[in-house]
Design an enzyme around this catalytic site. Structure first.
Site, PDB file in Angstrom:
ATOM      1  N   HIS A  58       0.831  -1.216   0.000  1.00 40.30           N
ATOM      2  CA  HIS A  58       0.000   0.000   0.000  1.00 40.30           C
ATOM      3  C   HIS A  58       0.865   1.266   0.000  1.00 40.30           C
ATOM      4  O   HIS A  58       0.556   2.246   0.679  1.00 40.30           O
ATOM      5  CB  HIS A  58      -0.961   0.002   1.193  1.00 40.30           C
ATOM      6  N   TYR A 347       1.465  -5.252  11.017  1.00 39.91           N
ATOM      7  CA  TYR A 347       1.283  -3.815  10.799  1.00 39.91           C
ATOM      8  C   TYR A 347       2.097  -2.973  11.786  1.00 39.91           C
ATOM      9  O   TYR A 347       2.873  -2.106  11.365  1.00 39.91           O
ATOM     10  CB  TYR A 347      -0.198  -3.451  10.870  1.00 39.91           C
TER      11      TYR A 347
END
Length: 482
Positions: A58, A347
């Site tokens: 991303h 993450y």
């Protein structure tokens, strides 16, 4: 009258340590005892370090601020403070992104799109980290690095090479469902404002008495689907930032995009009756379209997201944003989905690498709260007691969901919709070597004999044309994006 001494001084700038600098636009010469121009050295060292590593996935993205408003009472299934009380509003920031490629790549690549929302609740940050599809390629987190690498650039040529993706898909048939959807018009990028997003994972909404429901929540764009009959005529092929520009300019002129928040709910005692594992993220919870024979799990609308303010400093307010599905608030807990459990580690770990160990002190994250952030106790009784799963091996459902998606398209959308998906598939497959193409056809045979035949026929026509020396179809491997 003597002139003011300050009038004779050049404009002063502050260095990083708040010290005044007399000549910030010029370098001091070397003195007899060596260089003493601390400001120039400081400016150069800052320049060398001003960028941060891009996200592992991303990397290409944009963002905006907004607010979330509760529009329906869901207190019968939810005890999340932010969602209790019709009309209650919560400020938030949202980031949109592509997935596989680097910063500077095009908004319009045919890959997953991300939509992450950070809600600044009174109990702390709650992150919705979502994708534009309600399911995923894999259910075993050990396969994630290989899956992402298969959609990136060829390590030898540094070109996009569809053969890498097809090699992965044929060896991991749980990815078939997602691959078909991605190659249909649902995978055609139009604008961020028309993007719907899905949390994908099952979460638990926990009530005060300890009971809980499994939930899927998603944001449906109020502007309709992210495609227009497969057409990308309004997209400028020479502008890789077309969607980024569209979002920014729309908000600037007051044309604020909105999304309706919806939730699907499953009682744990009903999970064994549904005919598939509700924690398998390669499958979706049926909204009434497909698969046939499986119960419909209806959705309930409960809120409205509106983006109404652009950022002023992209680097600080978007590039330094850090999202994680582990950022939860009281009343929400993770399910036992293995991909979700892995993401809850991956993450924050990626952020510690990318932003440093003090990234939680960034201004965008400084939210005062008087509430503790730790969650309630985990429950011993969970879905594994009623549903067993081998996460790595193929299952018949891997082919069933892909098969029913293919078969329902003419009724669900149109025959042309299905035809465009098949065309996208065979154009991509045709770029691979013969042994890989054969493996793709054999894999599609397990989904649908008709689909395999159509992909084979279309791909082999292209291969034959490319074999002609003067064919306009001839291209170097890896030049076309999936």
């Amino acid at each position: 009258m003597a002139p003011n001494a300050a009038d004779k001084c050049p404009v002063m700038n502050n260095a990083a340590e708040k010290c005044p600098v007399m000549h910030s636009n010029g370098v001091s010469s070397i003195q007899s005892h060596g260089p003493r121009d601390i400001y120039t050295l400081e400016a150069l060292s800052h320049f060398n370090r001003e960028k941060i590593p891009e996200r592992a996935v991303h990397a290409k993205g944009t963002g905006a601020y907004g607010e979330f408003e509760v529009t329906a009472d869901i207190s019968d299934i939810c005890n999340v403070d932010m969602l209790l009380g019709v009309g209650k509003k919560t400020q938030c920031v949202t980031r949109f992104s592509t997935t596989g490629l680097e910063r500077g790549s095009s908004d319009g690549v045919r890959d997953l799109k991300g939509m992450a929302v950070k809600f600044f609740t009174e109990q702390g940050d709650w992150d919705w980290v979502s994708l534009n599809f309600p399911f995923f390629f894999i259910r075993d987190p050990a396969k994630f690095p290989d899956m992402i690498h298969s959609q990136r650039r060829d390590p030898q040529t540094n070109l996009l090479n569809p053969s890498m993706t097809w090699d992965f898909v044929t060896k991991n048939p749980e990815a078939l469902h997602m691959t078909l959807l991605q190659h249909s018009d649902f995978g055609t990028m139009f604008t961020w404002r028309t993007l719907s997003s899905y949390a994908g994972h099952a979460f638990k909404w926990v009530m005060p008495d300890g009971s809980f429901k499994y939930v899927h929540f998603f944001l449906a764009s109020d502007r309709g689907p992210n495609f227009t009959d497969g057409s990308t005529a309004k997209i400028d092929p020479n502008d890789p930032d077309f969607a980024t520009k569209d979002l920014f300019e729309a908000i600037e002129r007051g044309d604020y995009p909105t999304w309706t928040a919806n939730v699907q709910v499953i009682d744990p005692k009903d999970a064994p009756k549904l005919g598939f594992n509700i924690l398998d993220i390669t499958k979706h919870w049926n909204l009434g379209t497909y698969p046939k024979g499986l119960d419909t799990i209806p959705s309930r609308p409960f809120g409205k997201l509106t983006l109404n303010r652009n950022v002023k400093d992209y680097f600080t307010e978007v590039e330094k944003l850090a999202f994680s599905p582990s950022n939860l608030v009281p009343g929400v807990e993770p399910s036992e989905d293995p991909i979700l459990q892995a993401r809850m580690f991956a993450y924050p770990d990626a952020q510690r690498y990318r932003l440093g160990i003090d990234h939680l002190k960034a201004p965008i994250r400084r939210k005062e709260t008087s509430c503790k952030h730790d969650l309630g106790p985990e429950f011993d009784q969970w879905l594994s007691q009623v549903t067993s799963e081998s996460w790595s091996h193929p299952h018949e459902d891997d082919y069933k969901f892909a098969r029913e998606y293919y078969e329902v398209l003419p009724e669900f959308r149109s025959q042309e919709f299905q035809d465009r998906m098949v065309e996208n598939l065979y154009k991509s497959v045709a770029q691979g070597p013969e042994d890989l193409r054969k493996r793709v056809y054999e894999t599609f045979e397990l989904v649908s004999t008709e689909l395999a035949r159509r992909v084979r026929e279309g791909a082999e026509v292209i291969v034959a044309d490319m074999a002609q020396p003067d064919s306009p179809e001839r291209a170097q491997p890896g030049q076309q994006r999936l």
